[in-house]
Structures are given as C-alpha cells and as structure tokens.
Motif scaffolding. Structure first.
Motif, PDB file in Angstrom:
ATOM      1  N   VAL A  48       0.556   2.990  14.857  1.00  0.00           N
ATOM      2  CA  VAL A  48      -0.214   3.566  13.749  1.00  0.00           C
ATOM      3  C   VAL A  48       0.738   3.744  12.572  1.00  0.00           C
ATOM      4  O   VAL A  48       1.791   4.376  12.703  1.00  0.00           O
ATOM      5  CB  VAL A  48      -0.835   4.931  14.134  1.00  0.00           C
ATOM      6  CG1 VAL A  48      -1.585   5.529  12.938  1.00  0.00           C
ATOM      7  CG2 VAL A  48      -1.759   4.775  15.331  1.00  0.00           C
ATOM      8  N   LEU A  49       0.372   3.155  11.437  1.00  0.00           N
ATOM      9  CA  LEU A  49       1.216   3.201  10.243  1.00  0.00           C
ATOM     10  C   LEU A  49       0.721   4.216   9.222  1.00  0.00           C
ATOM     11  O   LEU A  49       1.511   4.792   8.478  1.00  0.00           O
ATOM     12  CB  LEU A  49       1.293   1.817   9.594  1.00  0.00           C
ATOM     13  CG  LEU A  49       1.881   0.712  10.473  1.00  0.00           C
ATOM     14  CD1 LEU A  49       1.760  -0.642   9.784  1.00  0.00           C
ATOM     15  CD2 LEU A  49       3.350   1.011  10.781  1.00  0.00           C
ATOM     16  N   PHE A  50      -0.602   4.394   9.170  1.00  0.00           N
ATOM     17  CA  PHE A  50      -1.193   5.339   8.217  1.00  0.00           C
ATOM     18  C   PHE A  50      -2.100   6.313   8.956  1.00  0.00           C
ATOM     19  O   PHE A  50      -2.732   5.960   9.957  1.00  0.00           O
ATOM     20  CB  PHE A  50      -2.043   4.609   7.168  1.00  0.00           C
ATOM     21  CG  PHE A  50      -1.257   3.809   6.167  1.00  0.00           C
ATOM     22  CD1 PHE A  50      -0.479   4.443   5.199  1.00  0.00           C
ATOM     23  CD2 PHE A  50      -1.329   2.413   6.167  1.00  0.00           C
ATOM     24  CE1 PHE A  50       0.229   3.692   4.273  1.00  0.00           C
ATOM     25  CE2 PHE A  50      -0.631   1.675   5.231  1.00  0.00           C
ATOM     26  CZ  PHE A  50       0.159   2.314   4.286  1.00  0.00           C
ATOM     27  N   GLN A  51      -2.175   7.517   8.439  1.00  0.00           N
ATOM     28  CA  GLN A  51      -3.162   8.486   8.876  1.00  0.00           C
ATOM     29  C   GLN A  51      -4.004   8.873   7.667  1.00  0.00           C
ATOM     30  O   GLN A  51      -3.486   8.977   6.553  1.00  0.00           O
ATOM     31  CB  GLN A  51      -2.490   9.730   9.461  1.00  0.00           C
ATOM     32  CG  GLN A  51      -1.801   9.477  10.793  1.00  0.00           C
ATOM     33  CD  GLN A  51      -1.083  10.707  11.316  1.00  0.00           C
ATOM     34  OE1 GLN A  51      -0.748  11.608  10.546  1.00  0.00           O
ATOM     35  NE2 GLN A  51      -0.840  10.752  12.617  1.00  0.00           N
ATOM     36  N   ILE A  52      -5.307   9.072   7.897  1.00  0.00           N
ATOM     37  CA  ILE A  52      -6.206   9.423   6.808  1.00  0.00           C
ATOM     38  C   ILE A  52      -6.344  10.933   6.751  1.00  0.00           C
ATOM     39  O   ILE A  52      -6.677  11.583   7.752  1.00  0.00           O
ATOM     40  CB  ILE A  52      -7.586   8.767   6.994  1.00  0.00           C
ATOM     41  CG1 ILE A  52      -7.446   7.242   7.021  1.00  0.00           C
ATOM     42  CG2 ILE A  52      -8.536   9.195   5.885  1.00  0.00           C
ATOM     43  CD1 ILE A  52      -8.728   6.506   7.300  1.00  0.00           C
ATOM     44  N   GLU A  53      -6.044  11.486   5.592  1.00  0.00           N
ATOM     45  CA  GLU A  53      -6.197  12.921   5.365  1.00  0.00           C
ATOM     46  C   GLU A  53      -7.159  13.102   4.198  1.00  0.00           C
ATOM     47  O   GLU A  53      -6.781  12.929   3.037  1.00  0.00           O
ATOM     48  CB  GLU A  53      -4.855  13.576   5.059  1.00  0.00           C
ATOM     49  CG  GLU A  53      -3.914  13.615   6.242  1.00  0.00           C
ATOM     50  CD  GLU A  53      -2.644  14.404   5.942  1.00  0.00           C
ATOM     51  OE1 GLU A  53      -2.418  14.729   4.747  1.00  0.00           O
ATOM     52  OE2 GLU A  53      -1.883  14.682   6.882  1.00  0.00           O
ATOM     53  N   ARG A  77      -7.157  10.558   1.302  1.00  0.00           N
ATOM     54  CA  ARG A  77      -5.815  10.035   1.035  1.00  0.00           C
ATOM     55  C   ARG A  77      -5.190   9.460   2.291  1.00  0.00           C
ATOM     56  O   ARG A  77      -5.504   9.880   3.408  1.00  0.00           O
ATOM     57  CB  ARG A  77      -4.917  11.145   0.480  1.00  0.00           C
ATOM     58  CG  ARG A  77      -5.434  11.764  -0.814  1.00  0.00           C
ATOM     59  CD  ARG A  77      -4.468  12.803  -1.345  1.00  0.00           C
ATOM     60  NE  ARG A  77      -3.167  12.214  -1.664  1.00  0.00           N
ATOM     61  CZ  ARG A  77      -2.128  12.923  -2.109  1.00  0.00           C
ATOM     62  NH1 ARG A  77      -2.233  14.234  -2.244  1.00  0.00           N
ATOM     63  NH2 ARG A  77      -0.997  12.313  -2.394  1.00  0.00           N
ATOM     64  N   LEU A  78      -4.308   8.487   2.079  1.00  0.00           N
ATOM     65  CA  LEU A  78      -3.531   7.912   3.176  1.00  0.00           C
ATOM     66  C   LEU A  78      -2.173   8.590   3.236  1.00  0.00           C
ATOM     67  O   LEU A  78      -1.544   8.847   2.212  1.00  0.00           O
ATOM     68  CB  LEU A  78      -3.327   6.412   2.945  1.00  0.00           C
ATOM     69  CG  LEU A  78      -4.551   5.497   3.082  1.00  0.00           C
ATOM     70  CD1 LEU A  78      -4.164   4.069   2.725  1.00  0.00           C
ATOM     71  CD2 LEU A  78      -5.092   5.549   4.500  1.00  0.00           C
ATOM     72  N   ARG A  79      -1.729   8.864   4.451  1.00  0.00           N
ATOM     73  CA  ARG A  79      -0.401   9.439   4.641  1.00  0.00           C
ATOM     74  C   ARG A  79       0.351   8.590   5.647  1.00  0.00           C
ATOM     75  O   ARG A  79      -0.184   8.213   6.690  1.00  0.00           O
ATOM     76  CB  ARG A  79      -0.496  10.879   5.130  1.00  0.00           C
ATOM     77  CG  ARG A  79       0.878  11.575   5.220  1.00  0.00           C
ATOM     78  CD  ARG A  79       0.708  13.051   5.551  1.00  0.00           C
ATOM     79  NE  ARG A  79       0.169  13.253   6.889  1.00  0.00           N
ATOM     80  CZ  ARG A  79       0.927  13.274   7.995  1.00  0.00           C
ATOM     81  NH1 ARG A  79       2.234  13.079   7.926  1.00  0.00           N
ATOM     82  NH2 ARG A  79       0.370  13.476   9.180  1.00  0.00           N
ATOM     83  N   VAL A 123       0.837  -1.202   0.000  1.00  0.00           N
ATOM     84  CA  VAL A 123       0.000   0.000   0.000  1.00  0.00           C
ATOM     85  C   VAL A 123       0.875   1.255   0.000  1.00  0.00           C
ATOM     86  O   VAL A 123       0.627   2.207  -0.755  1.00  0.00           O
ATOM     87  CB  VAL A 123      -0.946   0.012   1.215  1.00  0.00           C
ATOM     88  CG1 VAL A 123      -1.668   1.357   1.317  1.00  0.00           C
ATOM     89  CG2 VAL A 123      -1.965  -1.120   1.104  1.00  0.00           C
ATOM     90  N   ALA A 124       1.913   1.255   0.833  1.00  0.00           N
ATOM     91  CA  ALA A 124       2.793   2.421   0.921  1.00  0.00           C
ATOM     92  C   ALA A 124       3.495   2.688  -0.402  1.00  0.00           C
ATOM     93  O   ALA A 124       3.609   3.840  -0.837  1.00  0.00           O
ATOM     94  CB  ALA A 124       3.816   2.214   2.039  1.00  0.00           C
ATOM     95  N   ARG A 125       3.972   1.638  -1.055  1.00  0.00           N
ATOM     96  CA  ARG A 125       4.681   1.809  -2.319  1.00  0.00           C
ATOM     97  C   ARG A 125       3.744   2.163  -3.467  1.00  0.00           C
ATOM     98  O   ARG A 125       4.096   2.950  -4.356  1.00  0.00           O
ATOM     99  CB  ARG A 125       5.466   0.537  -2.665  1.00  0.00           C
ATOM    100  CG  ARG A 125       6.718   0.326  -1.826  1.00  0.00           C
ATOM    101  CD  ARG A 125       7.647   1.483  -1.963  1.00  0.00           C
ATOM    102  NE  ARG A 125       8.954   1.256  -1.346  1.00  0.00           N
ATOM    103  CZ  ARG A 125       9.734   2.205  -0.901  1.00  0.00           C
ATOM    104  NH1 ARG A 125       9.330   3.459  -0.959  1.00  0.00           N
ATOM    105  NH2 ARG A 125      10.912   1.942  -0.381  1.00  0.00           N
TER     106      ARG A 125
END
Length: 305
Positions: free
Chosen positions: A47-52, A55-57, A13-15
């Motif tokens: 926590v690996l992702f934050q939702i903005e 979009r995921l950050r 997901v990150a890549r």
C-alpha cells in the motif's frame, strides 16, 4: 520485473500532492492514474497511499520510496540524454552554466582553451543565477556549474561533486582621486557615500544589503544602477561614488591604478568560487578535461571586463 510506468505515476502523484495535478502534468486522466496505481499495489501486495477524507497520504513505505525513485529517474534521464547527444552531437557536447561573474570573467578563457584541444566538440555556455545554475546541473540540463558560495551553499547531494577554484573577496572600490582611496575607514562612513551597483538580485548587491542588516546599519543610497559590471566600474572610474565588487573583477583595475581599494575596518566578506559537476562512474571525459583546464588556469583573472 518492476512496472516502471506505475512507479512513475506513483512518484508524480506523491510529488504533485494529488492525482488531479499529476494528471495535468502527465496529460492523462485522473481515473486512469488511480487505477494503474491500485493495480500495481495489488500485484506487489503493498500500500503506497492511504485516503484521509478527500486527501491522499503517503504510507511509510510510500515515503521511503521517494528518494530512490528520484535517483532512478535521474539515471533514466541521464541514459536518455546520452542517447540523444549521440544522435544530435556525435562528436560530443559540453554544456556549462555559471553566474554572471563566472560567464563574464572565468568561463570564456577555459572554454577557449578547451576548444583548442577539442575543436570538434559543441560547447554551450549559459548565464543564470546560482540557484538556477545548480538546478540545471541536477536536472541534466548542464554538465558543469560555476558559482560562488556566498550566493548559494554547497548542495548536500552525494550525486554531485565540486572543485574549489578561488577564494574571492568583496571589495569597496573608488576612483583613484576619491577622498577614501587607499585609506581605512569605518563601515558607516563608507555607506554614507553614493553607491553605484548592479540591479536588485545581483550577488554583490544582495551581499552588501546583508552586511548592512548584520551590522544594523542603514543601507547605502544606490544613485546609479547598471545591468552589467562593466558599466558599474566605468561609472566609478569616472569619479562618482563607490561600489562593492568581487576582487576577481576589480583586481586588474586596482593593479593598473584605474580604481583604488578602500579598506573598511573589521569588514571582510569572503566568497569561494566552485565548479560543480555530477558524480559519474566512469567520469565524463569532456567534463573531466574541462575541470582540469579550470584548475590548471585558476590564477587571478582580474584583468578587467
């Protein structure tokens, strides 16, 4: 124990930049990926992702995990590759990739010498541009890559190691009866001659065009174009035009008097040929043996194509 499956989902997901693209790459549903990552975060208290918005950050922790995870999955690929090789190539396999110069002029001799001492080993040789060759090495699709640094710099990767083989140069060459044969001329005069070159994207052609840009000179007229070096050199030997070529390729022709070098004032374009491998502990014995052969037999190979 770490949940490697969840970490792989996070890494993908990150890549890829989104769960949608990751779902397509992994052939999974988007909700399944999101649920497993959230479950992993809860289990680990992170926590690996934050939702903005939509979009995921990546969080700072998520960003920090990318590099070690990339190394982890590379090691996993190496383990799987070794097991696959044992099943399919029980007596060993060596995969070598190089640019056109390497596979047409250098690698064949080394591979033949390698096979004399290791006849049971499967040897696969592939030609690619330098960037692709290096990508294949990093991606465990090759065991050794041979290319020129004029084409692609050394990688800043501590998992790779390289051996310098040649200090090559690019030469302007013509037929022995050409008006510039053996003479020293200005670059502008040389560029006014009709040129015979390989196709667009070749190392020598790209380097010649870069030289023109650096000196703020108009590029030469490419009157004939070939997809191989042999055709290019034979056209020049027939007496028409000039070309810009590796000294490793042209050296033998010049020594035999079939071509003549033109010395262009204040122009010296160098190219270092390297053999690049993955850093392993212990080293792969087949790669180590092939590298030793390349180093031992790195005298000038310029005897023609």
């Amino acid at each position: 124990m770490l949940n490697l499956h969840a970490l792989r989902l996070f890494y993908t997901v990150a890549r890829k930049g989104s769960t949608t693209k990751a779902a397509q790459a992994l052939n999974m549903s988007q909700p399944a990926i999101s649920a497993q990552i959230r479950k992993f975060e809860k289990e680990q208290g992170i926590v690996l992702f934050q939702i903005e918005g939509r979009r995921l950050r990546l969080t700072p922790l998520g960003q920090c995990l990318l590099e070690p995870l990339e190394k982890l999955f590379r090691l996993e690929a190496q383990v799987l590759e070794r097991m696959e090789e044992e099943r399919n190539f029980p007596k060993g396999r060596l995969r070598i990739v190089g640019n056109y110069l390497a596979t047409s002029l250098l690698i064949p001799r080394w591979a033949a010498l390698f096979k004399q001492s290791r006849p049971e080993v499967e040897v696969h040789i592939a030609t690619a541009n330098s960037r692709t060759a290096l990508e294949r090495l990093v991606g465990f699709e090759a065991d050794a890559a041979v290319y020129g640094l004029a084409d692609l710099p050394l990688p800043a990767d501590d998992e790779l190691c390289w051996t310098e083989l040649y200090r090559d140069e690019f030469w302007f060459v013509v037929a022995p009866g050409h008006k510039y044969a053996g003479r020293e001329v200005a670059l502008g005069d040389m560029l006014a001659e009709p040129f015979i070159m390989r196709e667009e994207g070749s190392v020598t052609r790209d380097r010649l065009m870069r030289l023109c840009r650096e000196r703020q000179l108009d590029p030469p007229r490419i009157e004939l174009q070939f997809n191989d070096l042999s055709g290019t050199l034979h056209a020049v030997m027939a007496g028409y035009g000039t070309t810009f070529v590796s000294s490793l390729v042209a050296g033998g022709y010049v020594e035999r008097g079939e071509l003549a070098r033109v010395h262009v004032a204040d122009v010296r374009v160098a190219n270092t040929i390297v053999l690049c491998t993955r850093r392993q502990s212990p080293p792969d014995p087949l790669v180590r043996e092939f590298t030793a052969i390349a180093v031992r037999h790195k005298h000038s190979p310029g005897h023609g194509l």
